[in-house]
Design an enzyme around this catalytic site. Structure first.
Site, short mmCIF file in Angstrom:
data_model
loop_
_atom_site.label_atom_id
_atom_site.label_comp_id
_atom_site.label_asym_id
_atom_site.label_seq_id
_atom_site.Cartn_x
_atom_site.Cartn_y
_atom_site.Cartn_z
CG HIS A 524 5.48 68.04 -66.80
ND1 HIS A 524 5.67 66.75 -67.27
CD2 HIS A 524 4.21 68.08 -66.33
CE1 HIS A 524 4.57 66.05 -67.09
NE2 HIS A 524 3.65 66.83 -66.53
CG HIS A 562 3.23 62.67 -65.10
ND1 HIS A 562 3.63 61.36 -65.07
CD2 HIS A 562 2.42 62.80 -66.17
CE1 HIS A 562 3.08 60.72 -66.09
NE2 HIS A 562 2.34 61.57 -66.78
C1 LIG Z 1 -2.39 71.51 -67.98
C2 LIG Z 1 -1.41 70.89 -67.02
C3 LIG Z 1 -1.36 69.50 -66.89
C4 LIG Z 1 -0.45 68.92 -66.00
N1 LIG Z 1 -0.50 67.57 -65.78
C5 LIG Z 1 0.22 67.05 -64.76
C6 LIG Z 1 0.02 65.71 -64.34
O1 LIG Z 1 -0.86 65.00 -64.82
N2 LIG Z 1 0.82 65.24 -63.34
C7 LIG Z 1 1.78 66.01 -62.76
O2 LIG Z 1 2.50 65.50 -61.91
N3 LIG Z 1 1.97 67.29 -63.11
C8 LIG Z 1 1.19 67.83 -64.07
N4 LIG Z 1 1.32 69.16 -64.37
C9 LIG Z 1 2.40 69.93 -63.73
C10 LIG Z 1 2.15 70.40 -62.30
O3 LIG Z 1 0.81 70.75 -62.09
C11 LIG Z 1 3.09 71.58 -62.03
O4 LIG Z 1 4.40 71.11 -62.19
C12 LIG Z 1 2.95 72.19 -60.65
O5 LIG Z 1 1.65 72.69 -60.46
C13 LIG Z 1 3.97 73.31 -60.45
O6 LIG Z 1 3.83 73.83 -59.16
P1 LIG Z 1 4.33 75.30 -58.81
O7 LIG Z 1 4.05 75.48 -57.38
O8 LIG Z 1 5.70 75.46 -59.30
O9 LIG Z 1 3.44 76.28 -59.69
P2 LIG Z 1 1.88 76.34 -59.88
O10 LIG Z 1 1.21 75.15 -59.29
O11 LIG Z 1 1.64 76.65 -61.30
O12 LIG Z 1 1.44 77.59 -58.98
C14 LIG Z 1 1.81 78.92 -59.25
C15 LIG Z 1 0.67 79.81 -58.79
O13 LIG Z 1 1.12 81.15 -58.76
C16 LIG Z 1 0.11 82.01 -59.25
N5 LIG Z 1 0.74 83.22 -59.75
C17 LIG Z 1 1.55 83.34 -60.82
N6 LIG Z 1 1.99 84.61 -60.94
C18 LIG Z 1 1.45 85.30 -59.93
C19 LIG Z 1 1.56 86.65 -59.53
N7 LIG Z 1 2.34 87.53 -60.18
N8 LIG Z 1 0.85 87.05 -58.43
C20 LIG Z 1 0.09 86.17 -57.72
N9 LIG Z 1 -0.02 84.87 -58.09
C21 LIG Z 1 0.67 84.43 -59.17
C22 LIG Z 1 -0.54 81.18 -60.34
O14 LIG Z 1 -1.82 81.66 -60.68
C23 LIG Z 1 -0.53 79.79 -59.73
O15 LIG Z 1 -1.70 79.51 -59.00
C24 LIG Z 1 0.43 69.75 -65.26
C25 LIG Z 1 0.37 71.14 -65.37
C26 LIG Z 1 -0.55 71.71 -66.24
C27 LIG Z 1 -0.61 73.20 -66.34
#
Ligand SMILES: Cc1cc2nc3c(=O)[nH]c(=O)nc-3n(C[C@H](O)[C@H](O)[C@H](O)COP(=O)(O)OP(=O)(O)OC[C@H]3O[C@@H](n4cnc5c(N)ncnc54)[C@H](O)[C@@H]3O)c2cc1C
Length: 583
Positions: A524, A562
């Protein structure tokens, strides 16, 4: 390998992805197709006159059974669907360097996470408002964005276990959030031992209602479609919505390596196509960075936005000295107790080793979308506040726990959960369950920096596990508590042996080693380009124009459970803010 043979019970409907038009200047260029990126693409393109291009570095996971089958989630870390980062060796863990996987495909973290859906203590969101100066982030308002992003599914027959859920904090929003049909067989024992605890008994509550951040959350909810037992995530919930909208282009296999500025104004992004390595530049009136809490600050630094000294060391031309980019990196950090359990408790090990069981479980899942494969293998957890008298005891012993004592009273300090999978190496391949406890309101934060000016090189992540003396004291107390629970009734009824750390681990010194050797991220990470620090109250990077950060990096304080629910809500909120602006 069982993980490779799962199949989704129902096909998912596919949007048509159109490659972007290089001659256009888009209204919005979004970097990252994870939780925040896909919410923004879907909401901003609701107006057919607004053009949006989104660039995701990873692949399109549509139709992949390892992604859609909830029980297989654990196998996704380390796969093509994750960025496989590692923390730098942690001084607080005697040099251990835990992994930090992040989602790398459409859906981002929501495609590979364990689907727990939780919102936690409402005072956290009130603190977001105070730090950011954005009044709308207070719980009383943000609850509308939590609602807008979710709908609640309770199985047709009420589940055969006691749980609390407040239907009023759900609406008919995008992500399917559901209660489990039944509990994993380990669960009642795990829950009982915290419920009936003589010193700190836990009550069954709804940790998604905003009423409290402390208590037992039973049987979910999870981001799972209860009708067919498949993962509900940002691609299916938001990405599919844009199918057929000509004003939005979702691209995958497109790794953005740089944001290009004219003076202090962001104008375009340059990405590399994974298919052929070719480079392309696309212009946007507004660039939104939604690449997640590690990749967002990384991309900003690569583009010349970050701590000046650091950029100069790497010979990156400085666009804006932003010392707060990459700082304030918070995460939930945990450590593990792994136990061998009887055969009737279905773990991932058992599904790999027992072919007969695997076949019957698979058949049930394919026929009905039910059974172990339709669950993430654990569905309940306990968010605990360490009692004041314990904290006062630390204080008397000279340990500074003022931060922990003074946290608002609805906040838990730690969270106990388990997974039906081995979290520590197990050469004997026993049928194991891994219990863990995480510090969910850490006092200490870490930071990240580039390791190279080459965009392909992983960054340096100084996570700072249990990084203040108070954090270490509170966490060690909680780990000892988990150890003692796992070694006593009622859990003992379903424990055949303690595989990690082993019952001879009793001294403080050995317990510290057990923490060092099993410390892991709860995945997270947040706060590395925080509102109120690096960002102003419009999600803009201070000192720059035409560029905003909207994702987990912007989160100023971690919620008490989470993270995904909060990121969905934050992105919904930000999308409304952007739609109401004229620029
Ligand atoms: C293994 C794991 C288990 C988890 N378990 C839980 C859970 O059970 N419950 C819960 O609530 N949360 C959980 N989380 C946390 C939750 O999934 C994240 O907090 C959330 O996805 C964050 O959202 P975001 O939009 O900030 O980033 P993300 O969802 O990570 O999205 C960022 C995206 O940007 C893309 N990206 C990065 N850099 C570039 C670039 N330079 N060019 C183009 N694309 C790029 C990545 O590939 C990714 O697809 C978990 C996360 C992980 C990794």
């Amino acid at each position: 390998d069982f993980a490779g043979h799962g199949r989704a019970p129902h096909s998912e409907s596919a949007p048509s992805y159109i490659n972007h038009d290089e001659s256009s200047v888009y209204d919005y260029v979004i970097v990252g197709g994870g939780v925040a990126g896909l919410v923004l693409a879907a909401r901003l393109s609701e107006d057919p006159k607004t053009t949006v291009a989104l660039f995701e570095a990873g692949p399109d996971p549509q139709g992949n059974a390892d992604i859609s089958t909830p029980f297989l989630a654990g196998a996704l870390q380390g796969s093509q669907f994750s960025w496989n980062f590692t923390s730098t060796p942690q001084p607080t863990l005697d040099g251990a360097a835990p992994d930090l996987a992040q989602g790398h495909c459409f859906g981002g973290g929501s495609a590979i996470n364990v689907m727990a859906y939780c919102r936690g203590a409402s005072s956290v969101f009130d603190e977001w408002a105070e730090i950011s100066g954005i009044e709308g982030l207070r719980w009383d308002n943000l609850v509308n964005d939590f609602r807008m992003s979710t709908h609640l599914e309770i199985p047709p027959q009420d589940p055969p276990y006691e749980f609390v859920i407040d239907k009023a904090v759900y609406d008919d929003g995008n992500v399917s959030v559901s209660q489990e049909r039944q509990l994993v067989k380990f669960e009642p024992f795990f829950l009982e031992s915290f419920k009936d605890d003589p010193t700190n008994p836990a009550k069954i509550v709804d940790l998604t209602s905003g009423k409290t951040g402390i208590g037992l959350q039973v049987g979910g909810p999870h981001a799972i479609e209860s009708s067919n037992g498949t993962r509900s995530y940002a691609l299916t919930a938001y990405g599919f919505q844009v199918a057929g909208r000509p004003n939005v282009h979702l691209n995958h296999g497109t790794w953005v390596r740089k944001i290009n500025f004219k003076g202090k104004t962001a104008e375009s992004v340059t990405y590399v196509k994974s298919a052929d390595g070719s480079e392309h530049t696309v212009q946007g009136k507004e660039i939104i960075v939604s690449a997640g809490a590690i990749n967002t600050p990384k991309l900003l630094m690569l583009s010349g936005v970050g701590p000046e000294e650091h950029l100069k060391e790497l010979k990156i031309p400085v666009v804006q000295n932003s010392p707060e980019v990459g700082t304030n990196l918070a995460d939930h950090h945990s450590a593990v107790v792994m136990v061998e359990v009887p055969d009737e408790i279905v773990s991932s090990v058992q599904l790999q080793t027992n072919k007969v069981l695997a076949a019957s479980v698979q058949a049930e899942y394919q026929a009905n979308g039910t059974g172990p494969l339709s669950t993430p293998g654990s569905s309940s957890f306990i968010a605990e506040r360490v009692p004041d008298d314990v904290l006062e005891g630390f204080k008397k012993a000279g340990i500074n726990v003022d931060f922990h004592l003074n946290l608002p009273k609805d906040r838990a300090h730690v969270l106990h959960q388990y997974a039906s999978a081995p979290f520590q190496p197990d050469p004997q391949n026993l049928n194991v369950v891994s219990a863990f406890v995480a510090l969910i309101q850490p006092e200490a934060t870490g930071y990240m920096r580039l390791n190279s000016s080459d965009y392909r090189v992983n960054p340096l992540i100084f996570s700072n596990y249990f990084g203040s003396e108070g954090d270490m004291a509170v966490f060690t107390y909680a780990y000892k508590r988990l150890l003692s629970k796992m070694r006593s009734q009622p859990i003992k009824q379903v424990v055949l042996s303690e595989v990690y750390p082993g019952t001879n681990t009793t001294s403080d010194e050995d317990i510290k080693k057990a923490i060092d050797n099993s410390a892991r991220s709860f995945h997270h990470p947040a706060g590395s380009v925080s509102l109120g620090k690096a960002l102003d109250s419009s999600f803009r990077l201070k000192g720059l124009q035409g560029i905003r950060v909207i994702d987990s990096s912007a989160v100023p304080v971690l919620p008490t459970c989470h993270l995904q629910a909060s990121v969905y809500a934050l992105a919904e909120f930000a999308a409304k803010m952007l739609k109401s602006e004229k620029y």
